[in-house]
Design an enzyme around this catalytic site. Structure first.
Site, short mmCIF file in Angstrom:
data_model
loop_
_atom_site.label_atom_id
_atom_site.label_comp_id
_atom_site.label_asym_id
_atom_site.label_seq_id
_atom_site.Cartn_x
_atom_site.Cartn_y
_atom_site.Cartn_z
N GLU A 105 0.85 -1.18 -0.26
CA GLU A 105 0.18 -0.02 0.12
C GLU A 105 0.88 1.11 0.05
OE1 GLU A 105 -0.66 -2.59 1.99
OE2 GLU A 105 -2.55 -3.18 1.32
N HIS A 143 -10.15 -4.51 10.64
CA HIS A 143 -10.71 -4.42 9.25
C HIS A 143 -12.01 -3.69 9.41
CE1 HIS A 143 -8.11 -7.61 8.25
NE2 HIS A 143 -8.32 -7.57 7.04
#
Lengths: 392, 387
Positions: free
Chosen positions: A128, A197
């Site tokens: 990322e 998450h």
């Protein structure tokens, strides 16, 4: 006085049939968007885009047979927006994990790699920090990347790139570089995905100078915001929510964008202003049903623009109702609600009859167990109680 | 060493019929060749012949069958909506967990990502705790607050259980640092996948581990797919064992429990003397990336069934047992039935456990006992006590 900017159709979950609207005043065009003619898909009417296209109203039985617009799910609306922009501007490209060949983990980019190729819809490795940095670099030279964080929480790995490079390069270069990136992805609590998450990054990113943040909540505004974000010269972070991807709504066939800086009036009212965004909008509308039955008239505004706040719309509402309730999914400490409370207090203190009430998620890592996860976020019952207390 | 290993596995066994097989099995050494040679990078590979014993092979079989059964049961529980959220299953990769456990002690540390159910079992976790955690009950290993991706067992050196890809590797190097610091002759195994192999933090941590000679062993469980992306789409060089460059590496057939055992033993000796080493386990997962991924949009069903026929780790050990006459077909089938019963009983027990109490929402955010209290504006009224 409240101008309506796009009333969501009754097909959206838990919409409340509002009482007779006051005669609409001339819509004040505050955004800089001008109708532009451009190439559109063959299946849609070619012509000008309307900046404030209103989704088809379900209340009109006469046109039920030939309802304008087409029904889509929210992820399809996002895909339509992406596809139209990619068709229109060859500099728009997509970066992300599993966006190409796999079609996107939430199917937002399904089919686009087949149409536009592997380079324009780039399947990145799991890195990322680096691929967001790459997107910023590409944007510096003129490309317009749309980067997907498979889950917003993963973007924490790229915080430096988003904050320092994406947000600040326009300033530190004295205006030489523009970074027209769009960073998008699902976040939020829901479906027991566990602590890592279920993050709400809008609260972490809100201090970064130079970026704009928007949160979509309906298929209509999802497509509009996606298109507006891609066309914007500023870096925009588009927050989607994991639980909202399958919302169905009828959206216009003609091309439209919505303004990035404007809030959406969901339900006009008189008694209290409820400010919310993303998934909490649906909890608020559910509570609104109960409240209407109990005789209250809440005004619900989906703030949509998380940075900067649309203080004009919000202010007009406060001047009318004099009471504010903020319902958000961020954590109490340092969330969007906290900033909004401060902003409203600074600007509209004289108009408030009561202290601002802010309902947020608990300051805890999101637990996995379903019963605990429910208690972590704001539930409609709490919203009803808060409004009752505020309106006493 | 053999004694420790027997007692480690004993609590996975219950004393009924075919368990007798294990208690009576001899520990006399047998030497077996691994199916494939090791490929080495910057180091001499270990020998292909592995020392094992009938007891060890039989316990490999039983433990792998147990792990396989647990994962299949988790699949059904997920479809029955008793497990929610993300559920990443390990079936097909059991040999890595089993082989590694056979080579190390509980003082050595293991840290992995979210495909952690079987590693937790291997480290001594019980089936009931595992299922209770998966179903979000308060008897789970993380009290139901962590979920599938957050299994931990501190007393057995199992450090989890992490959702963010690659983030466990610097943590693992930290474990290795602490082991070097306290000089206790133990090593840390940090496990990651082929998807995580492209994370920058891996190379940062590797550099530091090599710089300071930390007893760190990086184990890449290469199942060839990073969620939906095949390794050739994500990595310029899928030879993950070579990626360490200055750090030596070994490529191992991850479907062969004995090869894994040999490699881990070799790696432990190396790490204690010379610092980090990378092990690449060539393995495969039968399920998709997680229960929300069918696993068939990016690979063919022929590929999956082909691997199941040719390289399945449980079948391999079964054939070895039969070839060396350590047990009969019937005895192994009985073991499987017994394991199935054990798993079903554990599920039933876990289902009866209650969900965590709502007050548990606020426990374990901070550690108690530091007198953390928040007072009201006039300092007289106590507004909150942080748990």
């Amino acid at each position: 006085m409240a101008a309506s900017f796009g009333v969501s159709s009754a097909a959206a979950a838990n919409a409340v049939k509002s009482p007779a609207l006051s005669p609409p005043s001339l819509p004040v065009i505050r955004s800089e968007a001008r109708p532009i003619s451009c190439r559109v898909n063959k299946s849609r009417k070619a012509g000008k885009i309307t900046t404030k296209a209103v989704a088809a109203q379900a209340e009109n039985p006469a046109s039920a047979a030939s309802k304008p617009g087409h029904e889509v799910l929210l992820f399809e609306a996002l895909r339509e927006g992406l596809e139209e922009e990619m068709e229109r501007d060859p500099r728009v490209c997509i970066f992300g994990e599993d966006v190409g060949h796999y079609g996107g983990s939430y199917k937002v980019s399904k089919g686009l790699a087949d149409k536009y190729g592997d380079l324009r819809v780039l399947d990145t490795p799991i890195a990322e920090n680096s691929f967001i940095g790459m997107a910023v670099g590409a944007a510096m030279t003129g490309l317009r990347p749309v980067v997907e964080g498979m889950n917003m929480g993963f973007l924490l790995l790229a915080f430096n790139q988003i904050s320092d490079n994406c947000g600040m390069l326009h300033y530190t270069s004295g205006g030489q570089f523009t970074i027209p990136t769009v960073i998008r992805g699902p976040g939020g609590v829901g479906r027991q995905l566990g602590a890592e998450h279920s993050q709400r990054l809008e609260s972490y990113f809100q201090s970064i100078p130079g970026i704009q943040m928007v949160a979509c909540s309906t298929p209509y505004n999802a497509k509009g915001l996606m298109k507006a974000a891609i066309r914007s010269e500023n870096p925009v972070v588009l927050f989607e929510h994991v639980l909202l991807y399958n919302l169905k709504e009828r959206i216009p066939d003609e091309e439209y964008v919505v303004s990035l800086e404007e809030a959406e009036m969901v339900r006009p009212g008189e008694h209290v202003t409820i400010l919310t965004y993303s998934r909490m909008r649906y909890h608020v509308m559910q509570a609104a049903k109960t409240l209407v039955n109990k005789g209250y008239d809440p005004e619900v505004i989906d703030i949509r623009s998380l940075k900067p706040f649309d203080l004009y719309t919000i202010g007009n509402s406060i001047k009318k109702t004099h009471k504010v309730l903020i319902v958000e999914e961020c954590m109490r400490t340092g969330g969007i609600g906290a900033s909004l409370t401060a902003a409203i207090n600074e600007n509209f203190n004289d108009y408030l009859d009561a202290p601002i009430v802010c309902l947020s998620s608990q300051d805890v890592p999101t637990p996995y167990a379903g019963t605990l996860e429910e208690v972590t976020v704001v539930q409609p019952g709490q919203i009803v109680t808060a409004v009752e207390q505020l309106c006493r | 060493m053999a004694l420790t290993r027997r007692s480690l596995h004993l609590h996975l066994i219950r004393p009924i019929f075919s368990a007798r097989l294990l208690t009576t099995a001899s520990t006399s050494p047998i030497s077996i060749e691994t199916s494939l040679p090791f490929t080495a990078h910057n180091i001499d590979p270990p020998s292909r012949s592995v020392q094992t014993s009938p007891h060890e092979l039989l316990s490999f079989f039983r433990d792998m069958v147990l792990m396989r059964r647990m994962e299949i049961a988790s699949d059904s529980l997920y479809k029955a909506k008793l497990i929610r959220g993300f559920c990443h299953l390990y079936d097909g990769q059991e040999a890595v967990a089993i082989g590694m456990e056979a080579a190390i002690t509980r003082k050595d540390c293991i840290i992995t990502a979210y495909r952690d159910h079987c590693l937790y079992l291997g480290r001594g976790g019980t089936l009931v705790e595992a299922f209770a955690e998966l179903m979000g009950r308060n008897g789970g290993c993380s009290k139901g607050k962590g979920g599938s991706m957050h299994f931990y067992k501190k007393d057995a050196g199992f450090y989890g259980g992490h959702g963010i890809v690659g983030a466990q590797i610097p943590l693992g190097c930290g474990l290795a640092f602490a082991q070097k610091y306290s000089k206790d002759d133990s090593v840390s195994f940090m496990m990651y996948g082929d998807g995580a192999a492209n994370q920058g933090q891996l190379f940062e941590a590797l550099n530091m581990a090599a710089l300071w000679d930390l007893p760190a062993i990086l184990v890449c469980e290469n199942n060839h797919y990073g969620m939906g992306t095949a390794e050739w789409r994500a990595a310029k060089s899928p030879a993950y064992f070579k990626r360490g460059d200055y750090v030596p590496g070994l490529k191992v057939d991850g479907m062969d429990a004995l090869a894994v055992k040999q490699a881990c033993k070799f790696a432990k000796e190396h790490a204690l003397k010379n610092g980090p080493i990378i092990l690449e386990m060539d393995t495969y997962r039968y399920h998709g990336h997680s229960m929300s991924d069918p696993g068939s949009t990016y690979r063919t069903r022929d590929e999956i069934s082909g691997i199941r026929q040719e390289r399945d780790p449980v079948e391999r050990v079964r054939k070895l047992i039969l070839a060396h006459d350590l047990a009969t077909e019937k005895e192994m089938k009985d073991t499987e039935k017994e394991v199935r019963k054990e798993v079903d009983e554990a599920i039933a027990k876990a289902k009866e456990m209650p969900s965590p109490d709502p007050s548990e929402l606020f426990t374990n955010v901070y550690v108690k006992g530091l007198g953390v209290e928040a007072f009201g504006a006039d300092r007289k009224e106590l507004r909150a006590v942080l748990p």
